[in-house]
Write a protein that holds these residues in place. Sequence first.
Motif, PDB file in Angstrom:
ATOM      1  N   ALA A  91       0.810  -1.221   0.000  1.00 37.82           N
ATOM      2  CA  ALA A  91       0.000   0.000   0.000  1.00 37.82           C
ATOM      3  C   ALA A  91       0.843   1.270   0.000  1.00 37.82           C
ATOM      4  N   ASN A  92       2.079   1.223   0.502  1.00 39.24           N
ATOM      5  CA  ASN A  92       2.818   2.459   0.736  1.00 39.24           C
ATOM      6  C   ASN A  92       4.205   2.569   0.138  1.00 39.24           C
ATOM      7  N   LEU A  93       4.882   1.457  -0.069  1.00 37.80           N
ATOM      8  CA  LEU A  93       6.267   1.505  -0.519  1.00 37.80           C
ATOM      9  C   LEU A  93       6.334   1.596  -2.034  1.00 37.80           C
ATOM     10  N   ARG A  94       7.041   2.615  -2.521  1.00 38.19           N
ATOM     11  CA  ARG A  94       7.196   2.820  -3.964  1.00 38.19           C
ATOM     12  C   ARG A  94       8.649   2.536  -4.353  1.00 38.19           C
ATOM     13  N   PRO A  95       8.870   2.033  -5.572  1.00 33.99           N
ATOM     14  CA  PRO A  95      10.254   1.839  -6.028  1.00 33.99           C
ATOM     15  C   PRO A  95      11.021   3.163  -5.989  1.00 33.99           C
ATOM     16  N   ALA A  96      12.337   3.081  -5.806  1.00 27.55           N
ATOM     17  CA  ALA A  96      13.165   4.283  -5.633  1.00 27.55           C
ATOM     18  C   ALA A  96      12.914   5.331  -6.713  1.00 27.55           C
ATOM     19  N   GLY A  97      12.795   4.931  -7.962  1.00 25.70           N
ATOM     20  CA  GLY A  97      12.589   5.878  -9.051  1.00 25.70           C
ATOM     21  C   GLY A  97      11.214   6.525  -9.072  1.00 25.70           C
ATOM     22  N   GLU A  98      10.275   5.973  -8.317  1.00 24.76           N
ATOM     23  CA  GLU A  98       8.906   6.499  -8.287  1.00 24.76           C
ATOM     24  C   GLU A  98       8.590   7.297  -7.027  1.00 24.76           C
ATOM     25  N   ARG A  99       9.514   7.320  -6.089  1.00 25.18           N
ATOM     26  CA  ARG A  99       9.271   8.060  -4.840  1.00 25.18           C
ATOM     27  C   ARG A  99       9.448   9.556  -5.064  1.00 25.18           C
TER      28      ARG A  99
ATOM     29  N   HIS B 230      20.611  -4.929   2.995  1.00 28.26           N
ATOM     30  CA  HIS B 230      19.426  -4.472   2.282  1.00 28.26           C
ATOM     31  C   HIS B 230      19.507  -2.958   2.102  1.00 28.26           C
ATOM     32  N   GLN B 231      19.218  -2.488   0.884  1.00 24.33           N
ATOM     33  CA  GLN B 231      19.125  -1.047   0.663  1.00 24.33           C
ATOM     34  C   GLN B 231      17.843  -0.551   1.310  1.00 24.33           C
ATOM     35  N   VAL B 232      17.954   0.440   2.197  1.00 27.27           N
ATOM     36  CA  VAL B 232      16.774   1.010   2.848  1.00 27.27           C
ATOM     37  C   VAL B 232      16.561   2.463   2.436  1.00 27.27           C
ATOM     38  N   LEU B 233      17.444   2.953   1.586  1.00 24.88           N
ATOM     39  CA  LEU B 233      17.297   4.313   1.059  1.00 24.88           C
ATOM     40  C   LEU B 233      17.611   4.302  -0.418  1.00 24.88           C
TER      41      LEU B 233
END
Length: 169
Positions: free
Chosen positions: A23-31, A166-169
């Motif tokens: 519901a909330n997490l977007r791929p890095a390029g879409e944030r 894990h990448q978190v940012l």
Amino acid sequence: MSSTDSALDPAALEQERARIRAANLRPAGERPASTARGLHHTALISSDVERTVRFYQDVLGFPLTELIENRDYPGSSHFFFDIGHGNLLAFFDFPGLDVGPYAEVLGGLHHVAISVDPDRWQELVARLTDAGVPHEVHSGVSVYFRDPDGARLELIADPLGEMYGHQVL
């Protein structure tokens, strides 16, 4: 299912995390870009300014950068330590106020995780040992301990933006 039931069911907990991610997490390029520039400082409370300076500067190697009066409480100190990359760890003391001991409460601070150079991580763990600071090492990259006032800290050798591979940012 109640929160008590799900707390006992690891599969239900993972299902709930998956629902929140979807519901909330977007791929890095879409944030969208963050409205923040970074963490200016995190402020903790000190019961003894000099003891806190000795611990953070001498044991952990975080240089004291300033010691001024707290604008919000006359007589109180506000002091800062450099924790790298333009970030500060700050403290207040509140002489004359009985603020009580550190407590972990909902909405409160659990711990502060500070990234350190992997080449210096072992040295810092040794410094904690030499200073008699109880600590616990996890996964070979994290060490957890408490400061003189009980605040929980973590020194983590993972790079900024990464957590246990894990990448978190």
